[in-house]
Design an enzyme around this catalytic site. Structure first.
Site, PDB file in Angstrom:
ATOM      1  N   HIS A 226       3.164  -3.359   7.096  1.00 28.31           N
ATOM      2  CA  HIS A 226       2.101  -2.407   6.750  1.00 28.31           C
ATOM      3  C   HIS A 226       2.104  -1.237   7.726  1.00 28.31           C
ATOM      4  O   HIS A 226       2.820  -1.234   8.719  1.00 28.31           O
ATOM      5  CB  HIS A 226       0.725  -3.092   6.804  1.00 28.31           C
TER       6      HIS A 226
ATOM      7  N   GLU B  87       1.424   3.796   2.943  1.00 32.46           N
ATOM      8  CA  GLU B  87       1.936   3.309   4.223  1.00 32.46           C
ATOM      9  C   GLU B  87       3.460   3.415   4.237  1.00 32.46           C
ATOM     10  O   GLU B  87       4.195   2.430   4.296  1.00 32.46           O
ATOM     11  CB  GLU B  87       1.447   1.883   4.471  1.00 32.46           C
TER      12      GLU B  87
ATOM     13  N   GLU C 283       1.713  -4.483  11.518  1.00 33.65           N
ATOM     14  CA  GLU C 283       1.144  -3.143  11.387  1.00 33.65           C
ATOM     15  C   GLU C 283       1.862  -2.170  12.316  1.00 33.65           C
ATOM     16  O   GLU C 283       2.001  -2.421  13.516  1.00 33.65           O
ATOM     17  CB  GLU C 283      -0.349  -3.166  11.753  1.00 33.65           C
TER      18      GLU C 283
ATOM     19  N   HIS D  99       0.851  -1.184   0.000  1.00 36.32           N
ATOM     20  CA  HIS D  99       0.000   0.000   0.000  1.00 36.32           C
ATOM     21  C   HIS D  99       0.891   1.240   0.000  1.00 36.32           C
ATOM     22  O   HIS D  99       1.605   1.498   0.970  1.00 36.32           O
ATOM     23  CB  HIS D  99      -0.920   0.004   1.226  1.00 36.32           C
TER      24      HIS D  99
END
Length: 988
Positions: free
Chosen positions: A836, A742, A921, A739
């Site tokens: 991420h 990010e 994350e 992504h």
């Protein structure tokens, strides 16, 4: 009390009050009988309604008329009764007025009753009553009655016809004006809260001020059909009779887990699908794994993919650091605290950091951050006073101000004019600037960056480079705290939006930058700010000058998409120092954001960089994030109801006059920065000890190379035994940046890469026992073109792992193919992890996969007894919870959701059979626990997390039953040398 007793009690009480009041005021019996029996009946009716005794009675039109004051008695009912407590001849106690308004509000929850109220003109009467109460109740004694009236309006405003009647009756102006003097009064909170909801409901919905909802950039995707752009919005696009909106100015940030999304099909969870391609295709990946079969001669002659000298004409390799001498890539301690911090980070073994219980971030006593002179730009006017003379000296030597330096310095040297005088001028400027800057950014080289930028392909062929990416970034000298959330900031901003609608006299509303309109739009003679975003990873589509120091900004949708507006990165110049400028990004998409909970955007000042402080810092104040009045058309939403947009608003006071600054959602990390970093890393390693190989996984849709990095240790010798150990080392596979928005994932990856090639004893053990296959950027095209979520095909690549296309999703197709190949030769990775970033939670945490936990969470016990599962999937997060100050086990989840079935984590777990398949994350914001509690993440903390993840992998191996005796011995020796810093974490 039963209903009959209550009715008698209320009626008796009423007559007592009525008689005494009548005697006191001298009211005649005839007057009491004239219409006020109806009011008495209403009070009894209201009391019974509140007690629930007549819930079975229909709220018919006649009842509504009686309640309001019909049946030939215009002075009775709610309208007459609610007004009475403010009159001199008041007959009714306050409790009955409050009950009356609450009953009417309850009845108006019914849409049919609300329609009757609109048709009979009650909106105007309710507004008039509201004004009367507001004007007379100066002591705020009857707040609940006033709130009841507003609740009636709120229910009516849930209808389109109600909103129209409200606007026609000047309701926006009335409610706005009656609340301005009491916004700071806490006793008025029940009133102001409802007023805010009504104003937001009734604010006319409108389209974004864009020519189309589609991205300003388009890319011809192979095999795709070009569709017409969505039409302009029509009024019917906004017809909405749904539920009323709730004021979201709250402190809750955690979302609720939806159990109905959990996968409960045991067969689907347990089955392992077959290959999604012909088996013979896997042979192509042998070339990407030469370590499995190469001889000692091949290792010694391993080709270095040196840059083409013609393409690095101006590269200065003297600034490339080497592992042998940290001083070559670190500042001397008498030169810069920034450099000293980096030197400490490189030289301090990771185990010592763990032993100390903190990272290399400078923390003061009791965990409080050391005062950072750069963190509050708006309060300390960064760099002013004596430093201004330094800037003047630099400018004088260059005969250019910051704007001109930025413009000349950041010209991209394309091949089409690589021999032009402009290129030579650019290099001369860089040389002069570097001569004034003896301190260099570690693992960065501006000359090499320029050379790499020439080879980066973008959709619109960017001609400029952003100064921060070219010049480089050093972490600030101290960790920055989260911004304290001030009560009422969001409320004030929403009222400002309302004021702009009803009092537009001071609104400029001039477009000063737009990707959709001819350039230039900005008048060089005007005092407005100048904006620009046409550089790598840049994203700003439009800037509108709203008031003297306020701008509405719109970010671009992802290429070939109408959505995913969140990431921003743009240049702004022409500012005055110490003036609070307000920026409103009005087309954000996510329903909530960490910007509401202490997070700040990032800022980079060119003048500060020229003064030796090349640093992205957190900045901004009066920050909030809320739903606004803009809506997407049904056409753009594919026929569904138009989605909402959200505003991120923040104020910034810039440190210098006439500076050039860059603002971004998070610390940017471009594709060109990655390619530069990889080359510098490769040149920094000791080839006799470190096996570092760059391959091209594939070419992207946009024509850019997707790098694949292999890191391990060279064999101890050329003996067959050592070569065999080299070939049979287990694999670890790490990916990142699928992504584009990010960027924090890239900073974590940067820390991982630098640690793995470092001389740290833990890194050496990892290299000697594992082969690391790393894809540091799965979506180069998205990163380059400023996307937030998608690739050039307009698709979220982390939803394409089930059946990726070699033509449309090449990076996912070949990443999966590489994993298939490793599995086919019996070398599936021990751990797969995809890095991420997370926009709505704090800390760092892992998502994993567990069938039993998923079924248990869903309340499904059928078939769980037959499920066999490797329970070690929890071991790595538990280790990281003890090792990494930013990591928290409490936020980890191991549930398998249907909506995540096509993500890397789930597909690698299910199809490749990797039980330890994770998504890691990292928060955009910071931490709310541990040593970093209350602090925002800087790039230092993110890079540290990448190193800690590596340490976690080693600890995981030491805890495993298959750990070799040799590794245990080496680890014991290492622990002894480091005073057993990790002894508590390695208990078997």
């Amino acid at each position: 009390m039963n209903n009959r007793k209550m009715s008698h009690s209320v009626q008796g009480s009423w007559w007592k009050v009525g008689s005494k009041q009548g005697e006191k005021e001298g009211t005649s019996e005839t007057h009491l009988q004239d219409g006020h029996f109806a009011q008495c009946r209403f009070c009894i009716y209201a009391s019974l309604m509140v007690s629930g005794a007549i819930n079975r009675l229909p709220a018919t039109g006649s009842v509504m008329g009686l309640l309001w004051g019909g049946n030939g008695h215009p002075g009775c009912g709610v309208q007459g009764m609610i007004k009475r407590p403010l009159d001199v001849d008041c007959y009714f106690p306050f409790s009955f007025s409050r009950a009356a308004t609450e009953v009417l509000a309850a009845l108006l929850k019914s849409k049919s009753n609300s329609r009757r109220a609109v048709n009979r003109g009650y909106v105007t009467s309710l507004l008039r009553l509201h004004q009367d109460w507001h004007g007379h109740d100066t002591a705020n004694t009857y707040v609940h009655v006033r709130r009841g009236l507003l609740l009636c309006l709120r229910h009516i405003a849930a209808l389109q016809s109600g909103r129209e009647a409200f606007l026609a009756a000047q309701g926006m102006e009335i409610l706005f004006s009656t609340t301005q003097n009491c916004l700071g009064d806490k006793s008025m909170e029940p009133v102001i809260s409802v007023v805010l909801q009504i104003l937001r409901q009734c604010y006319p919905k409108s389209p974004l001020p864009l020519v189309t909802a589609s991205s300003a950039y388009a890319f011809p995707v192979p095999g795709s059909i070009v569709s017409e752009p969505p039409h302009d919005l029509l009024e019917e696009d906004f017809e909405d009779d749904g539920e009323e909106e709730v004021d979201k100015d709250s402190d809750s940030e955690d979302g609720k887990v939806e159990d109905d999304d959990l996968e409960t099909d045991v067969d689907k969870l347990s089955s392992k699908p077959g290959l999604d391609r012909p088996e013979e295709e896997l042979m192509q990946y042998e070339a990407m794994c030469p370590e499995l079969s190469c001889s000692s001669e091949e290792l010694e002659s391993k080709p270095r993919d040196d840059l083409n000298p013609e393409k690095t004409e101006f590269a200065n390799h003297h600034h490339i650091p080497t592992a042998a001498s940290s001083k070559q890539h670190c500042f001397n301690k008498d030169q810069s605290s920034c450099g000293q911090e980096r030197e400490d980070a490189v030289r301090s073994p990771l185990l010592c950091m763990v032993k100390a219980g903190r990272s290399t971030a400078l923390l003061g006593s009791k965990g409080k951050p050391v005062v950072n002179p750069y963190q509050n730009v708006q309060s300390n006017h960064l760099g002013r006073d004596s430093s201004e003379s330094e800037i003047s000296d630099i400018q004088h030597s260059l005969k250019a101000d910051a704007w001109e330096v930025d413009a000349v310095f950041c010209q991209r040297m394309d091949a089409s004019f690589s021999n032009s005088s402009r290129t030579a001028e650019t290099v001369q400027v860089i040389d002069k600037l570097l001569q004034t800057q003896p301190k260099r950014v570690p693992f960065h080289d501006p000359y090499l960056y320029m050379a790499k930028a020439r080879r980066t392909s973008s959709v619109v062929d960017f001609k400029m480079m952003a100064f921060p990416d070219l010049w480089g970034h050093c972490p600030p000298p101290a960790t920055q705290p989260m911004l304290e959330r001030k009560c009422g900031v969001q409320r004030i901003r929403i009222f400002e939006d309302i004021r702009r609608l009803i009092q537009p006299s001071d609104v400029i509303n001039k477009v000063v930058f737009s990707l959709d309109e001819p350039w230039p739009l900005q008048d060089s003679a005007s005092n407005c700010l100048k904006f620009f975003s046409k550089f790598e990873s840049g994203n700003l589509r439009k800037a509108i000058h709203v008031r003297e120091f306020e701008y509405d900004l719109l970010v671009n949708a992802d290429v070939n998409s109408t959505q995913h507006q969140q990431w921003f990165y743009f240049r702004v110049s022409g500012m005055q120092a110490a003036i609070p400028y307000r920026f409103n990004i009005i087309n954000c998409e996510k329903p909530n954001s960490q910007f509401n909970y202490g997070m700040q955007p990032t800022l980079y000042s060119v003048k500060e960089a020229l003064l030796g402080r090349p640093t992205w810092i957190r900045t901004g104040y009066e920050i909030c994030y809320y739903e606004n009045h803009y809506r997407q058309s049904r056409a753009a939403a594919g026929g569904a109801s138009g989605k909402c947009y959200y505003t991120l608003t923040f104020a910034v006071s810039f440190p210098h006059d006439e500076d050039v600054c860059y603002l971004a959602y998070h610390y940017p990390y471009t594709y060109t920065a990655l390619m530069t970093h990889l080359d510098i890393l490769e040149k920094s390693v000791n080839l006799k000890e470190v096996y570092f190989r760059q391959d091209v996984l594939c070419q992207t849709l946009g024509g850019n190379s997707c790098p694949l990095v292999t890191i391990t240790a060279m064999p101890e010798s050329n003996s067959n035994e050592h070569l065999e150990q080299f070939r049979h080392r287990p694999y670890q596979v790490i990916t990142a940046r699928v992504h584009p928005g990010e960027s924090n994932a890239s900073w974590v990856m940067k820390g991982t890469l630098e640690f793995l090639v470092s001389s740290d004893p833990v890194a050496r053990l990892l290299r000697e026992n594992f082969i690391f296959k790393i894809i540091p950027m799965l979506n180069p095209d998205g990163v380059i073109n400023g996307n937030h979520r998608c690739s050039l095909s307009g698709e979220d690549l982390n939803r394409q792992w089930l059946s990726p296309s070699a033509h449309l999703q090449p990076t996912i197709y070949h990443a999966k193919g590489l994993l298939y190949h490793l599995s086919s030769v019996g070398r599936s990775p021990v751990v797969f992890c995809d890095f991420h970033g997370h926009s709505q939670k704090k800390n760092v945490f892992l998502y994993g996969c567990s069938i039993k936990e998923t079924l248990w969470q869903a309340g499904c016990t059928v078939g769980t007894s037959t499920v066999l599962e490797d329970v070690t999937y929890r071991t790595l997060p538990k280790i990281l919870d003890k090792l990494a100050p930013a990591f928290t086990m409490s936020s980890c989840s191991f549930l398998i959701e249907k909506s995540r079935a096509s993500t890397a984590r789930v597909v690698v777990w299910r199809e490749i059979g990797v039980s330890r398949s994770y998504t890691m994350e990292s928060s955009y914001c910071g931490c709310n626990q541990g040593p970093y509690q209350g602090l925002q993440f800087g790039t230092r903390e993110l890079e540290e997390m990448g190193a800690m993840f590596c340490l976690g992998l080693l600890t995981l191996e030491l805890k495993s039953a298959s750990c070799s005796h040799q590794l245990l011995t080496q680890a014991a020796t290492l622990l002894s040398a480091e005073e057993e810093a990790l002894d508590q974490h390695l208990q078997r």
